[in-house]
Scaffold this motif. Sequence first.
Motif, PDB file in Angstrom:
ATOM      1  N   ASP A   1       5.456   4.801  -9.575  1.00 35.86           N
ATOM      2  CA  ASP A   1       6.240   4.170  -8.207  1.00 35.86           C
ATOM      3  C   ASP A   1       7.137   5.317  -7.571  1.00 35.86           C
ATOM      4  O   ASP A   1       7.174   5.192  -6.312  1.00 35.86           O
ATOM      5  N   ARG A   2       8.335   5.923  -8.330  1.00 36.85           N
ATOM      6  CA  ARG A   2       9.044   6.890  -7.750  1.00 36.85           C
ATOM      7  C   ARG A   2       8.269   7.959  -7.122  1.00 36.85           C
ATOM      8  O   ARG A   2       8.678   8.518  -5.863  1.00 36.85           O
ATOM      9  N   LEU A   3       7.136   8.740  -7.636  1.00 37.75           N
ATOM     10  CA  LEU A   3       6.379   9.590  -7.171  1.00 37.75           C
ATOM     11  C   LEU A   3       5.458   9.197  -5.808  1.00 37.75           C
ATOM     12  O   LEU A   3       5.529   9.920  -4.666  1.00 37.75           O
ATOM     13  N   ALA A   4       5.251   7.981  -5.990  1.00 33.02           N
ATOM     14  CA  ALA A   4       4.197   7.456  -4.600  1.00 33.02           C
ATOM     15  C   ALA A   4       5.472   7.167  -3.420  1.00 33.02           C
ATOM     16  O   ALA A   4       5.129   7.708  -2.384  1.00 33.02           O
ATOM     17  N   VAL A   5       6.634   6.841  -3.662  1.00 31.24           N
ATOM     18  CA  VAL A   5       7.643   6.650  -2.662  1.00 31.24           C
ATOM     19  C   VAL A   5       8.104   8.053  -2.043  1.00 31.24           C
ATOM     20  O   VAL A   5       8.201   8.083  -0.998  1.00 31.24           O
ATOM     21  N   SER A   6       8.241   9.021  -3.163  1.00 31.90           N
ATOM     22  CA  SER A   6       8.666  10.254  -2.668  1.00 31.90           C
ATOM     23  C   SER A   6       7.146  11.182  -1.864  1.00 31.90           C
ATOM     24  O   SER A   6       7.834  11.532  -0.843  1.00 31.90           O
ATOM     25  N   PHE A   7       6.279  10.877  -2.139  1.00 30.47           N
ATOM     26  CA  PHE A   7       5.275  11.652  -1.659  1.00 30.47           C
ATOM     27  C   PHE A   7       4.948  10.901  -0.206  1.00 30.47           C
ATOM     28  O   PHE A   7       4.631  11.568   0.802  1.00 30.47           O
ATOM     29  N   ASP A   8       4.892   9.723  -0.099  1.00 28.74           N
ATOM     30  CA  ASP A   8       4.797   9.012   1.134  1.00 28.74           C
ATOM     31  C   ASP A   8       5.810   9.291   2.119  1.00 28.74           C
ATOM     32  O   ASP A   8       5.675   9.500   3.252  1.00 28.74           O
ATOM     33  N   SER A   9       7.285   9.339   1.493  1.00 33.14           N
ATOM     34  CA  SER A   9       8.207   9.807   2.392  1.00 33.14           C
ATOM     35  C   SER A   9       7.872  11.157   2.990  1.00 33.14           C
ATOM     36  O   SER A   9       8.276  11.449   4.156  1.00 33.14           O
ATOM     37  N   GLN A  10       7.583  12.057   2.220  1.00 35.04           N
ATOM     38  CA  GLN A  10       7.366  13.349   2.707  1.00 35.04           C
ATOM     39  C   GLN A  10       6.178  13.518   3.648  1.00 35.04           C
ATOM     40  O   GLN A  10       6.338  14.365   4.655  1.00 35.04           O
ATOM     41  N   LYS A  11       5.166  12.794   3.491  1.00 35.01           N
ATOM     42  CA  LYS A  11       3.846  12.768   4.490  1.00 35.01           C
ATOM     43  C   LYS A  11       4.644  12.367   5.811  1.00 35.01           C
ATOM     44  O   LYS A  11       4.121  12.816   6.826  1.00 35.01           O
ATOM     45  N   ARG A  12       5.246  11.114   5.823  1.00 37.73           N
ATOM     46  CA  ARG A  12       5.817  10.799   6.885  1.00 37.73           C
ATOM     47  C   ARG A  12       6.720  11.551   7.501  1.00 37.73           C
ATOM     48  O   ARG A  12       6.795  11.663   8.923  1.00 37.73           O
TER      49      ARG A  12
END
Length: 385
Positions: free
Chosen positions: A162-173
Amino acid sequence: MKPLRLSVRTKLTALYGGAFLLVGLALLVVNYLLVSSTLPDTAAFASDAAGIAVQRAYPMDTTTILPVERAQATQLVATSITEYRSDVLSTLLWQSLVALAIAGALAVLLGWLMASRVLRPLHAITSTARKLEVENLDRRIDLDGPDDELKELADTFDGMLDRLAVSFDSQKRFVANASHELRTPLAVQRTLVEVAMADPDVSPEVRKLGEHLIYTNERSERMIEGLLVLARSDRGLAARGPVRLDEVAATVIRSAAAMAGEAGVTVESRLRPRTVSGDPVLLERLVTNLVHNAITYNRKGGWIHVDIGGDPALVVRNTGPQVPLDAVPALFEPFRRLSGDRTGDSRNAGLGLSIVRSIAKAHGGTAGAEPGGRGGGLVVRVRLP
C-alpha cells in the motif's frame, strides 16, 4: 561445486520424519526391555520345570531318581526356554522394525503434506512478490485464516505494498504534472525568441543567439514530451483496443522517409499482418522511437530494417557504431546514452528506449536489445501478447 539447496518444505518434512523415527526407536527399545524382563528366567524356571517333569514321570518313587536324570531334564528345559525366549525377542524386534518403517514412511508423507499446508501462505506471498511490478502494485495477498505469525507477515507485506503504491503513484503524478506545467513557459520562450528574430533590424549576434535558444528549446520540448509519454505508459492502459501493428509501422516508416533521406540511411521493411490489443497512440510512439533511434544512431550509407510478424512482434535492426554488450542494458534507462558516436546528436534526451520498454510493459510485453554484430548498431526486439 554448488552446495545442495533444500527447500523449507523438504527440511520440515525431514524434521517431522526424523523426530517420529527417534521417538519410535525409543519406544521400540522400551518395549523390547519390558518384554524381555517379563519372560521367565532361564535357570530358575528350568529347574522348577525339570522337577515338575521328573515328578510327573516318576510319581510313585521320587526318592530313586538320580541327580543325573534331574540335571539332564533341567538342561533340556533350559535349552527349550532359551530358544523360546530368543524366538520371541527376535520376532518382536523384527515386527517392531517393520511397523516402525511403515509408520515412518507414513510420517514422512504426512509431514510433507503438513509442511505444504503450513507453507501455503508463504507460497502466496512469494507468488505475489514475483508478479509485482511498478505497473501492477494493486496486487495483494489478503490472507485468510487464524491470526498467527504467517497472517501477520502477509498483512505486513500488504501494508508495505500500500505504501509503495502510494509512493509510486505520487511520483508518477509529479512527473506528469511537472512536465505538463513546463510546456507553457517553454512555448512562451519559443514565441518570444521567434518574435525577436523576426525583427529585420536584429544583429547577427542576436540572431545567432536566438537560433541557439530555439535549438535548446526544441530539445527541452522533446524531453518534456518524452517524460509525459513515459509517465503515461508507467500508469498503465486505461483502455485497450485492437491495433494493427503493421499499419502503424507503415505509417511511421512513411513519415520518417525524409529524415532517413537526410541521414543517408536506407529503410527496409517486412510488414506482415499483426494485431495487438493496446493503445494506438502509445504503440505508434514505440515504433516511432525505434525507427528514429535507428536512423539517428547510424552512418552514411547505412540501413535499418523493420520486421513485423509473430514472436517477437517487432524487430528493428540498424547499422552504426559498435555497441558493447555490457552497455546495452543501460540504454533502456532514462537519460542514459552510450558515449561516443551515439551521443553525437545532442538534441536527444536519452528517453527513447526507456519509453519503448515502458510502453511494452504497459501492454504486457517486453523489450530487449543486443549488439548488431559486424555491421554495428543494435537489434531491438519487442514482444507483445
